[in-house]
Design a protein around this motif. Structure first.
Motif, PDB file in Angstrom:
ATOM      1  N   ALA A  76      37.330 -16.886 -18.330  1.00  0.00           N
ATOM      2  CA  ALA A  76      38.643 -17.040 -18.945  1.00  0.00           C
ATOM      3  C   ALA A  76      39.029 -18.502 -19.024  1.00  0.00           C
ATOM      4  O   ALA A  76      38.662 -19.302 -18.151  1.00  0.00           O
ATOM      5  N   GLY A  77      39.770 -18.842 -20.068  1.00  0.00           N
ATOM      6  CA  GLY A  77      40.324 -20.178 -20.214  1.00  0.00           C
ATOM      7  C   GLY A  77      41.839 -20.094 -20.232  1.00  0.00           C
ATOM      8  O   GLY A  77      42.419 -19.489 -21.140  1.00  0.00           O
ATOM      9  N   PHE A  78      42.499 -20.659 -19.218  1.00  0.00           N
ATOM     10  CA  PHE A  78      43.958 -20.646 -19.128  1.00  0.00           C
ATOM     11  C   PHE A  78      44.500 -22.024 -19.515  1.00  0.00           C
ATOM     12  O   PHE A  78      43.941 -23.054 -19.133  1.00  0.00           O
ATOM     13  N   GLY A  79      45.606 -22.039 -20.258  1.00  0.00           N
ATOM     14  CA  GLY A  79      46.253 -23.300 -20.614  1.00  0.00           C
ATOM     15  C   GLY A  79      45.388 -24.204 -21.467  1.00  0.00           C
ATOM     16  O   GLY A  79      45.479 -25.426 -21.374  1.00  0.00           O
ATOM     17  N   MET A  80      44.559 -23.628 -22.321  1.00  0.00           N
ATOM     18  CA  MET A  80      43.650 -24.439 -23.135  1.00  0.00           C
ATOM     19  C   MET A  80      44.364 -25.130 -24.286  1.00  0.00           C
ATOM     20  O   MET A  80      43.893 -26.142 -24.796  1.00  0.00           O
TER      21      MET A  80
ATOM     22  N   ALA B 243      38.049 -19.845 -15.298  1.00  0.00           N
ATOM     23  CA  ALA B 243      38.019 -18.908 -14.174  1.00  0.00           C
ATOM     24  C   ALA B 243      37.073 -17.748 -14.466  1.00  0.00           C
ATOM     25  O   ALA B 243      36.976 -17.286 -15.609  1.00  0.00           O
ATOM     26  N   PHE B 244      36.384 -17.302 -13.421  1.00  0.00           N
ATOM     27  CA  PHE B 244      35.714 -16.011 -13.468  1.00  0.00           C
ATOM     28  C   PHE B 244      36.778 -14.961 -13.184  1.00  0.00           C
ATOM     29  O   PHE B 244      37.516 -15.066 -12.186  1.00  0.00           O
ATOM     30  N   VAL B 245      36.863 -13.931 -14.033  1.00  0.00           N
ATOM     31  CA  VAL B 245      37.890 -12.914 -13.863  1.00  0.00           C
ATOM     32  C   VAL B 245      37.262 -11.528 -13.968  1.00  0.00           C
ATOM     33  O   VAL B 245      36.189 -11.353 -14.543  1.00  0.00           O
ATOM     34  N   ASP B 246      37.946 -10.547 -13.405  1.00  0.00           N
ATOM     35  CA  ASP B 246      37.579  -9.141 -13.533  1.00  0.00           C
ATOM     36  C   ASP B 246      38.698  -8.463 -14.315  1.00  0.00           C
ATOM     37  O   ASP B 246      39.794  -8.246 -13.791  1.00  0.00           O
ATOM     38  N   ALA B 247      38.432  -8.133 -15.584  1.00  0.00           N
ATOM     39  CA  ALA B 247      39.462  -7.548 -16.431  1.00  0.00           C
ATOM     40  C   ALA B 247      39.829  -6.133 -16.000  1.00  0.00           C
ATOM     41  O   ALA B 247      40.904  -5.639 -16.338  1.00  0.00           O
ATOM     42  N   ASN B 248      38.963  -5.468 -15.262  1.00  0.00           N
ATOM     43  CA  ASN B 248      39.254  -4.108 -14.809  1.00  0.00           C
ATOM     44  C   ASN B 248      40.391  -4.085 -13.793  1.00  0.00           C
ATOM     45  O   ASN B 248      41.170  -3.129 -13.744  1.00  0.00           O
ATOM     46  N   THR B 249      40.484  -5.138 -12.986  1.00  0.00           N
ATOM     47  CA  THR B 249      41.494  -5.178 -11.917  1.00  0.00           C
ATOM     48  C   THR B 249      42.533  -6.275 -12.129  1.00  0.00           C
ATOM     49  O   THR B 249      43.539  -6.299 -11.429  1.00  0.00           O
ATOM     50  N   GLY B 250      42.275  -7.209 -13.053  1.00  0.00           N
ATOM     51  CA  GLY B 250      43.177  -8.337 -13.249  1.00  0.00           C
ATOM     52  C   GLY B 250      42.988  -9.436 -12.229  1.00  0.00           C
ATOM     53  O   GLY B 250      43.822 -10.345 -12.117  1.00  0.00           O
ATOM     54  N   ALA B 251      41.891  -9.398 -11.486  1.00  0.00           N
ATOM     55  CA  ALA B 251      41.667 -10.359 -10.399  1.00  0.00           C
ATOM     56  C   ALA B 251      41.060 -11.661 -10.918  1.00  0.00           C
ATOM     57  O   ALA B 251      40.190 -11.643 -11.789  1.00  0.00           O
TER      58      ALA B 251
END
Length: 416
Positions: free
Chosen positions: A187-191, A207-215
Motif C-alpha cells: 500500500a502507498g499512503f499519502g502519495m 506498507a505491507f497490509v492485509d486487506a482481509n483484516t485491515g492490518a
C-alpha cells in the motif's frame, strides 16, 4: 464450406506455418470452444508454436466477454480456469464464466486503473471465489477524484463486500498493489498532496497490509529509505510470495531507482539498470531474480498515411534479461533487432521456475516466445495476435500456458 474455400484456408495455414518454421510431425487440431464460423484457420495457424516442442496449442476459446468491452488491460482468468474478468475503468468490471450461457455480471461503476502502465488494482483470489480490488469512496463529477481507496470483493453473482478500511497516519490510501491472490498487498499512503492537508500530515508511506483484516503489517516512510528521498514517482510494482510465505516486492521509482522490500526486513535500493519508460518486469517463482523487458522498438515517424511514411529505422539491443536480486548481476540476456514499432508485453514465469513467456520482435513483426528460464534460450515462437492488450500466464500446476486478449483465450499444453 465448399472445396474452393477449404483449399484457400489450407493453403493459408500451410503458408503461415512454413513461413514461421518447419513443423516436425503431425499437429493435432486444437479444439475450438465457443468460436463460431469457419474463418479461424489463419488464427490457429499463427498461434501454433514452432518448431515442435514442449508447448502445443490445445484450445482456442471465445469467451462471453461483450465485444464492445474496453480493452485497457487483458482479460484475467481465475486460478481454476473457469472464470474470467475484464476491466474497463470508466465502464466498470465484467465477471463471468468462460463458457457462453453461464453466469455473468457487470459492475457498472468507474473504477481506478493506470492507462500508462496498462495495469489495474484487481486480481482473483487464490480460491477463485471473488475478484479483490478497490473503489474510491467518493467521486467528484467531471473531475479527477483523489479520495482514499477502499478494498472490496467483487463476486460473480453481482454482490460486493466492503473490506476493512486501510488507514495510516501518513495519509490517505492512494496506491494498492496485490501480492498474488492472498489478500496481502503493498500500500502507498499519502502519495499525493491534497489541498486540505497540512504539511506535517503528508508523509509518503509504504506498507505491507492485509486487506482481509485491515492490518498494517509493516510500514516505512519513503523519506527514511536511504537513496529514495530524491525519487519523484512510483512507476511500477511486481511482487511474489516465496516458498517460505514471505512477500517480496520490487518497486521501480522514477527517475532511476529500484527498491527491493522483503517482508520482515528493511527495504533497500538494489543496483538494477535504468530501463526504457514503462518497461515491464516480473519476479522469478522463488523471488530471487527479476525478468526485465527492454521495450526494444524501431524508431522513426508514426503517421496515418502509411504509403507516405518513411520506413521505421531498425534498432538492435536487449529484448529481455534475467538478473539476480539483490546484486543486480546478469544471469542471461536475449538480444535482437526490432524492424517494426513495438512495445514489450508483461512477461510470465511458470510456478516451477522452468519456463518463461515473453514478447519479442523478429523479422516478421511481433512474436511471443516460450523461453528457458535457466539459459534464456528461445524454445518456441508464435505470432502475436492482434486482440488488443495481450496477457501471458501459466497455470498453477505448470501444465498449461495462456495467451489472452479481447474476448479470446488460447490455451497451450506444456510438457513436463
Amino acid at each position: 464450406m465448399n472445396l474452393k474455400a477449404a483449399s484457400v484456408i489450407a493453403v493459408t495455414i500451410g503458408s503461415a506455418i512454413a513461413a514461421f518454421g518447419a513443423v516436425d510431425g503431425v499437429i493435432a487440431a486444437p479444439e475450438q470452444i465457443g468460436c463460431y464460423g469457419d474463418n479461424w484457420g489463419p488464427t490457429l495457424a499463427m498461434l501454433e508454436p514452432t518448431p515442435a516442442g514442449p508447448m502445443k496449442l490445445k484450445t482456442l476459446r471465445c469467451t462471453p466477454i461483450p465485444e464492445g468491452w474496453p480493452r485497457m488491460v487483458p482479460p484475467a482468468l481465475s486460478p481454476n480456469g473457469e472464470l474470467v474478468y475484464a476491466f474497463g475503468s470508466w465502464k466498470g468490471l465484467w465477471l463471468g464464466d468462460v463458457t457462453r450461457g453461464g453466469r455473468a455480471h457487470t459492475v457498472n461503476e468507474k473504477l481506478p486503473g493506470d492507462l500508462f502502465t496498462l495495469t489495474a488494482p484487481f486480481t482473483w483470489l487464490d480460491d477463485s471465489s471473488s475478484v479483490i480490488g478497490v473503489k474510491r469512496e467518493t467521486t467528484v463529477a467531471g473531475s479527477v477524484s483523489y479520495s482514499s481507496l477502499r478494498p472490496y470483493l467483487f463476486r460473480v453473482d453481482g454482490s460486493q463486500a466492503k473490506l476493512p478500511e486501510l488507514t495510516h497516519p501518513g495519509g490517505a490510501l492512494d496506491e494498492l498493489y496485490w501480492i498474488d491472490g492472498s489478500g496481502l498487498a503493498l500500500a502507498g499512503f499519502g502519495m499525493y498532496e491534497r489541498d486540505d492537508e497540512k504539511e506535517d500530515e503528508h508523509k509518503q508511506t509504504l506498507a505491507f497490509v492485509d486487506a482481509n483484516t485491515g492490518a498494517i503489517l509493516q510500514a516505512v516512510e519513503k523519506a527514511n529509505v536511504p537513496g529514495l528521498a530524491d525519487q519523484r514517482s512510483l512507476e511500477a510494482v511486481k511482487s511474489k510470495i516465496d516458498p517460505s510465505g514471505r512477500a517480496h516486492v520490487l518497486v521501480k521509482w522514477g527517475p532511476s531507482k529500484w527498491l527491493l522490500w522483503v517482508q520482515g526486513q528493511s527495504p533497500k535500493i538494489v543496483p538494477l539498470p535504468q530501463t526504457a519508460q514503462w518497461s515491464p518486469f516480473v519476479l522469478s517463482s522463488d523471488a530471487s531474480s527479476v525478468l526485465m523487458m527492454g521495450n526494444l522498438s524501431a524508431t522513426g515517424w508514426v503517421c496515418e498515411l502509411s504509403d507516405r511514411c518513411p520506413q521505421p529505422i531498425p534498432q538492435s539491443g536487449m529484448i529481455a534479461e534475467f538478473r539476480d536480486l539483490p546484486t543486480g548481476l546478469v544471469k542471461w540476456t536475449i538480444s535482437g533487432t526490432a524492424s517494426y514499432f513495438s512495445r514489450s508485453l508483461h512477461p510470465a514465469v511458470s510456478p516451477d521456475g522452468r519456463w518463461g513467456l515473453i514478447s519479442l520482435p523478429d523479422e516478421q513483426g511481433a512474436a511471443l516466445a516460450l523461453i528457458s528460464m535457466t539459459s534464456g534460450k528461445v524454445i518456441q515462437k508464435v505470432r502475436q495476435p492482434g486482440w488488443g492488450p495481450i496477457g501471458l500466464s501459466f497455470s498453477a500446476d505448470n501444465k498449461s500456458a495462456f495467451v489472452t486478449g479481447g474476448t479470446i483465450v488460447a490455451t497451450y499444453a506444456v510438457a513436463e
